[in-house]
Design a protein around this motif. Sequence first.
Motif, PDB file in Angstrom:
ATOM      1  N   SER A 343       0.824  -1.208   0.000  1.00  0.00           N
ATOM      2  CA  SER A 343       0.000   0.000   0.000  1.00  0.00           C
ATOM      3  C   SER A 343       0.863   1.264   0.000  1.00  0.00           C
ATOM      4  O   SER A 343       0.354   2.364   0.173  1.00  0.00           O
ATOM      5  CB  SER A 343      -0.908  -0.015   1.230  1.00  0.00           C
ATOM      6  OG  SER A 343      -0.101  -0.007   2.388  1.00  0.00           O
ATOM      7  N   ILE A 344       2.157   1.111  -0.195  1.00  0.00           N
ATOM      8  CA  ILE A 344       3.029   2.296  -0.159  1.00  0.00           C
ATOM      9  C   ILE A 344       2.826   3.115  -1.435  1.00  0.00           C
ATOM     10  O   ILE A 344       2.869   2.584  -2.547  1.00  0.00           O
ATOM     11  CB  ILE A 344       4.513   1.885  -0.012  1.00  0.00           C
ATOM     12  CG1 ILE A 344       4.703   1.032   1.247  1.00  0.00           C
ATOM     13  CG2 ILE A 344       5.394   3.125   0.050  1.00  0.00           C
ATOM     14  CD1 ILE A 344       6.091   0.414   1.364  1.00  0.00           C
ATOM     15  N   HIS A 345       2.607   4.402  -1.248  1.00  0.00           N
ATOM     16  CA  HIS A 345       2.348   5.288  -2.387  1.00  0.00           C
ATOM     17  C   HIS A 345       3.587   5.390  -3.290  1.00  0.00           C
ATOM     18  O   HIS A 345       4.719   5.444  -2.800  1.00  0.00           O
ATOM     19  CB  HIS A 345       1.986   6.664  -1.841  1.00  0.00           C
ATOM     20  CG  HIS A 345       1.377   7.574  -2.864  1.00  0.00           C
ATOM     21  ND1 HIS A 345       2.125   8.230  -3.808  1.00  0.00           N
ATOM     22  CD2 HIS A 345       0.097   7.938  -3.092  1.00  0.00           C
ATOM     23  CE1 HIS A 345       1.321   8.964  -4.565  1.00  0.00           C
ATOM     24  NE2 HIS A 345       0.077   8.806  -4.150  1.00  0.00           N
ATOM     25  N   HIS A 347       4.835   7.756  -4.907  1.00  0.00           N
ATOM     26  CA  HIS A 347       5.705   8.915  -4.685  1.00  0.00           C
ATOM     27  C   HIS A 347       6.654   8.685  -3.520  1.00  0.00           C
ATOM     28  O   HIS A 347       7.777   9.196  -3.506  1.00  0.00           O
ATOM     29  CB  HIS A 347       4.873  10.173  -4.436  1.00  0.00           C
ATOM     30  CG  HIS A 347       4.403  10.783  -5.711  1.00  0.00           C
ATOM     31  ND1 HIS A 347       3.726  11.980  -5.777  1.00  0.00           N
ATOM     32  CD2 HIS A 347       4.515  10.355  -6.985  1.00  0.00           C
ATOM     33  CE1 HIS A 347       3.439  12.248  -7.030  1.00  0.00           C
ATOM     34  NE2 HIS A 347       3.902  11.282  -7.784  1.00  0.00           N
ATOM     35  N   ASP A 348       6.186   7.929  -2.528  1.00  0.00           N
ATOM     36  CA  ASP A 348       7.073   7.612  -1.410  1.00  0.00           C
ATOM     37  C   ASP A 348       8.177   6.658  -1.859  1.00  0.00           C
ATOM     38  O   ASP A 348       9.333   6.810  -1.472  1.00  0.00           O
ATOM     39  CB  ASP A 348       6.272   7.008  -0.249  1.00  0.00           C
ATOM     40  CG  ASP A 348       5.324   8.029   0.381  1.00  0.00           C
ATOM     41  OD1 ASP A 348       5.715   9.207   0.459  1.00  0.00           O
ATOM     42  OD2 ASP A 348       4.207   7.657   0.774  1.00  0.00           O
ATOM     43  N   ALA A 351      10.603   8.747  -3.864  1.00  0.00           N
ATOM     44  CA  ALA A 351      11.373   9.689  -3.044  1.00  0.00           C
ATOM     45  C   ALA A 351      12.488   8.968  -2.293  1.00  0.00           C
ATOM     46  O   ALA A 351      13.595   9.497  -2.156  1.00  0.00           O
ATOM     47  CB  ALA A 351      10.449  10.409  -2.064  1.00  0.00           C
ATOM     48  N   ILE A 352      12.210   7.764  -1.825  1.00  0.00           N
ATOM     49  CA  ILE A 352      13.249   7.032  -1.089  1.00  0.00           C
ATOM     50  C   ILE A 352      14.316   6.506  -2.057  1.00  0.00           C
ATOM     51  O   ILE A 352      15.503   6.567  -1.767  1.00  0.00           O
ATOM     52  CB  ILE A 352      12.622   5.900  -0.254  1.00  0.00           C
ATOM     53  CG1 ILE A 352      11.810   6.532   0.884  1.00  0.00           C
ATOM     54  CG2 ILE A 352      13.693   4.982   0.319  1.00  0.00           C
ATOM     55  CD1 ILE A 352      10.897   5.591   1.610  1.00  0.00           C
ATOM     56  N   ARG A 402      15.145  -0.768   1.280  1.00  0.00           N
ATOM     57  CA  ARG A 402      15.189   0.424   2.123  1.00  0.00           C
ATOM     58  C   ARG A 402      13.798   1.056   2.256  1.00  0.00           C
ATOM     59  O   ARG A 402      13.418   1.555   3.316  1.00  0.00           O
ATOM     60  CB  ARG A 402      16.179   1.431   1.560  1.00  0.00           C
ATOM     61  CG  ARG A 402      16.577   2.460   2.586  1.00  0.00           C
ATOM     62  CD  ARG A 402      17.704   3.349   2.157  1.00  0.00           C
ATOM     63  NE  ARG A 402      17.332   4.764   2.241  1.00  0.00           N
ATOM     64  CZ  ARG A 402      16.990   5.376   3.352  1.00  0.00           C
ATOM     65  NH1 ARG A 402      16.944   4.744   4.491  1.00  0.00           N
ATOM     66  NH2 ARG A 402      16.661   6.663   3.324  1.00  0.00           N
ATOM     67  N   VAL A 406      11.931   1.741   5.790  1.00  0.00           N
ATOM     68  CA  VAL A 406      11.390   3.035   6.227  1.00  0.00           C
ATOM     69  C   VAL A 406       9.934   2.875   6.646  1.00  0.00           C
ATOM     70  O   VAL A 406       9.498   3.435   7.645  1.00  0.00           O
ATOM     71  CB  VAL A 406      11.510   4.078   5.094  1.00  0.00           C
ATOM     72  CG1 VAL A 406      10.685   5.311   5.408  1.00  0.00           C
ATOM     73  CG2 VAL A 406      12.966   4.444   4.878  1.00  0.00           C
ATOM     74  N   PHE A 407       9.195   2.077   5.876  1.00  0.00           N
ATOM     75  CA  PHE A 407       7.776   1.939   6.184  1.00  0.00           C
ATOM     76  C   PHE A 407       7.492   0.752   7.098  1.00  0.00           C
ATOM     77  O   PHE A 407       6.368   0.276   7.180  1.00  0.00           O
ATOM     78  CB  PHE A 407       6.965   1.875   4.889  1.00  0.00           C
ATOM     79  CG  PHE A 407       6.857   3.230   4.257  1.00  0.00           C
ATOM     80  CD1 PHE A 407       5.850   4.116   4.640  1.00  0.00           C
ATOM     81  CD2 PHE A 407       7.785   3.647   3.322  1.00  0.00           C
ATOM     82  CE1 PHE A 407       5.778   5.377   4.082  1.00  0.00           C
ATOM     83  CE2 PHE A 407       7.708   4.913   2.763  1.00  0.00           C
ATOM     84  CZ  PHE A 407       6.716   5.778   3.148  1.00  0.00           C
ATOM     85  N   LYS A 410       5.405  -2.190   6.484  1.00  0.00           N
ATOM     86  CA  LYS A 410       4.074  -1.854   5.962  1.00  0.00           C
ATOM     87  C   LYS A 410       4.138  -1.932   4.453  1.00  0.00           C
ATOM     88  O   LYS A 410       5.018  -1.363   3.843  1.00  0.00           O
ATOM     89  CB  LYS A 410       3.706  -0.447   6.400  1.00  0.00           C
ATOM     90  CG  LYS A 410       2.286  -0.054   6.070  1.00  0.00           C
ATOM     91  CD  LYS A 410       2.086   1.412   6.461  1.00  0.00           C
ATOM     92  CE  LYS A 410       0.903   2.020   5.753  1.00  0.00           C
ATOM     93  NZ  LYS A 410      -0.372   1.746   6.358  1.00  0.00           N
TER      94      LYS A 410
ATOM     95  N   TYR B   5      11.377  11.181   5.707  1.00  0.00           N
ATOM     96  CA  TYR B   5      10.572  10.134   6.343  1.00  0.00           C
ATOM     97  C   TYR B   5      11.018   9.923   7.789  1.00  0.00           C
ATOM     98  O   TYR B   5      11.527   8.877   8.165  1.00  0.00           O
ATOM     99  CB  TYR B   5      10.647   8.844   5.531  1.00  0.00           C
ATOM    100  CG  TYR B   5      10.053   9.044   4.160  1.00  0.00           C
ATOM    101  CD1 TYR B   5       8.672   9.109   3.994  1.00  0.00           C
ATOM    102  CD2 TYR B   5      10.860   9.241   3.046  1.00  0.00           C
ATOM    103  CE1 TYR B   5       8.110   9.331   2.745  1.00  0.00           C
ATOM    104  CE2 TYR B   5      10.309   9.461   1.800  1.00  0.00           C
ATOM    105  CZ  TYR B   5       8.937   9.508   1.652  1.00  0.00           C
ATOM    106  OH  TYR B   5       8.387   9.741   0.419  1.00  0.00           O
ATOM    107  N   TYR B  13       1.533   8.733   9.670  1.00  0.00           N
ATOM    108  CA  TYR B  13       1.109   8.026   8.465  1.00  0.00           C
ATOM    109  C   TYR B  13       0.534   6.650   8.809  1.00  0.00           C
ATOM    110  O   TYR B  13      -0.534   6.266   8.322  1.00  0.00           O
ATOM    111  CB  TYR B  13       2.302   7.881   7.517  1.00  0.00           C
ATOM    112  CG  TYR B  13       2.021   7.034   6.291  1.00  0.00           C
ATOM    113  CD1 TYR B  13       0.994   7.371   5.400  1.00  0.00           C
ATOM    114  CD2 TYR B  13       2.795   5.908   5.997  1.00  0.00           C
ATOM    115  CE1 TYR B  13       0.746   6.604   4.283  1.00  0.00           C
ATOM    116  CE2 TYR B  13       2.549   5.142   4.878  1.00  0.00           C
ATOM    117  CZ  TYR B  13       1.523   5.492   4.019  1.00  0.00           C
ATOM    118  OH  TYR B  13       1.293   4.735   2.907  1.00  0.00           O
ATOM    119  N   ARG B 129       7.157  18.208  -3.609  1.00  0.00           N
ATOM    120  CA  ARG B 129       6.276  17.597  -2.617  1.00  0.00           C
ATOM    121  C   ARG B 129       5.432  18.618  -1.856  1.00  0.00           C
ATOM    122  O   ARG B 129       4.653  18.247  -0.975  1.00  0.00           O
ATOM    123  CB  ARG B 129       7.096  16.770  -1.610  1.00  0.00           C
ATOM    124  CG  ARG B 129       7.905  15.630  -2.208  1.00  0.00           C
ATOM    125  CD  ARG B 129       7.111  14.640  -3.019  1.00  0.00           C
ATOM    126  NE  ARG B 129       6.246  13.731  -2.271  1.00  0.00           N
ATOM    127  CZ  ARG B 129       6.666  12.662  -1.607  1.00  0.00           C
ATOM    128  NH1 ARG B 129       7.933  12.365  -1.545  1.00  0.00           N
ATOM    129  NH2 ARG B 129       5.790  11.879  -0.989  1.00  0.00           N
TER     130      ARG B 129
END
Lengths: 411, 156
Positions: A343-345, A347-348, A351-352, A402, A406-407, A410, B5, B13, B129
């Motif tokens: 479910s990670i967007h 854009h995220d 960005a990472i 990575r 970070v998530f 998730k 993040y 989040y 962003r």
Amino acid sequence: MDAGLKLLNAESLRADFPILRRKINGKPLIYLDNAATTQKPRQVIGAVRDYYENYNANVHRGIHRLSEEATDAYEAAHVKAAKFIGADFKEVIFTKNTTESINLLAYSLGLQLRKDDEILLSEMEHHSNLVPWQQIAKKVGAKVMYAKVSADGLIDMDDFSASISSRTRIISIAHVSNVLGTINPVREMAKIAHDNGSLFVVDAAQSVPHMPVDVRQIGCDFLAFSSHKMLGPTGIGVLYGRSELLDSMQPFIYGGDMIREVTFGDTRFNELPWKFEAGTPNISGAIGFGAAIDYLKNIGMESVFSHEQRLSRYASDRLLSEPEIKVYGPKERAGIVSFNMGSIHAHDVAAILDQEGIAIRGGHHCAMPLMSKLGISGSARASFYLYNTKDEVDSLVSSLGRVRKVFGGKG
Amino acid sequence: MADIYQEHILDHYSRPRNKGVIDSPDIYYKDSNPLCGDEIAMYAKLAKPGSDGGNSGNRSDSGGRSDDGGVMENRVIAKAGFIARGCAISQAAASMLTERVEGKSVEAVYAMSADDVLGMLMIPVSHARMKCAVLALKTLQAGIAVYFKTNKTRGA
């Protein structure tokens, strides 16, 4: 592997691309956003520089040395572009990009349509092969139909045929999907279109840069692509059209260089292709584009295609072996791999990866109708070119670890 | 590039505060950020005039009329909520904003700026962003604008 096929050596080609020496956040740049635009080899940069430093002048005008040299180089770029797709010189019009090429068609052909005429597109079209037709259709009261895309990312050919009626005047389809990498059977589609008395347009923005494309072999009436997606400068693109069609069409932009004779009352237009190239064109862009075509021809488009197919197959295999990654599109695809991580967007994810020096695209890729069809708001997309390597795919996949970290697992 | 993040962002989040629909809200607006495909709906319920909905701060009690009558100068947000789909930045910003605006007057929230959002997020937000970061605030403010319009004599 075909016996005669020259294997492309990406490692050695990389030396031609100065930007690939760049570091991002202290890490070597891994550029995987080639469906958006490609990097430029020094041969292209050098050709543009040479024009500005040595023979900068307007074309088709001055009776002086510089203008003659500039005109020769500009026309030579037309010849190269035409040969590259198996077309005649007068059938290749230089535009700003694929989008402008399609707008030219939408205005020149589309405005001739009558109420209740139909235009057939597919659900996987880029906005640039959708919005121009949709808006022109509104103006003239024509209808836009969309051939369905199946869950595995292919155009449903039964639905394609069933969507054609006696009112279908124009069919315009992407050769390769910029999201899914699907290679559409344009040759078969062209035949179906012609059997039904419709014109057939190919949006080749994602195909001409990556595979051998021959307009006669496809049998299309029009075909559009951009220089910047094939190692050339931005701001220059091509519209190919069958000459008898272009001859009968009204120009889309009026002005200088596209005329033969002007009186206060009327204008006789210039011959093809100049009839469609009003105003001072993008001369440096065209010259750089010519150098890009030379570069690609030298490598061979078969080699480019097989290199990218190997990379995209490797990438999708590796991605699919990771937990919770969904890859969109068919198994057989061009060098484009769209995916999501749980479910990670997107854009995220992008960005990472950027923090790791990896450039990918995240978002809807200018194909919002397709995204809603797939039931997602966007995807991450890695797209390859001749300078990408397997090592870079490995870096991409390991950097996704990575993202996961970070998530916190998730996704 | 510094890490955007950070823990507090990921915390909001993964465990968003005030996520969910608020029934019969006084303020509601739904918007999207087409660039990202993010979608968001912001809700707010105002404190009853004269009541102590939230910490009433600089609220003026003099302007209050009845709920269906209209003008409520300096009415205070008792509760804010959101439902949304989007990236970590836009979701965390929405979650934090709903906490931040509770007890604030609608005027004060309407006057909040992108800088206020950045101050709240405490991360370096790149130009690309910024849209994600301010989506919740812009949407809530659009809802407040509608509220002002339907309660015409605002600031009279």
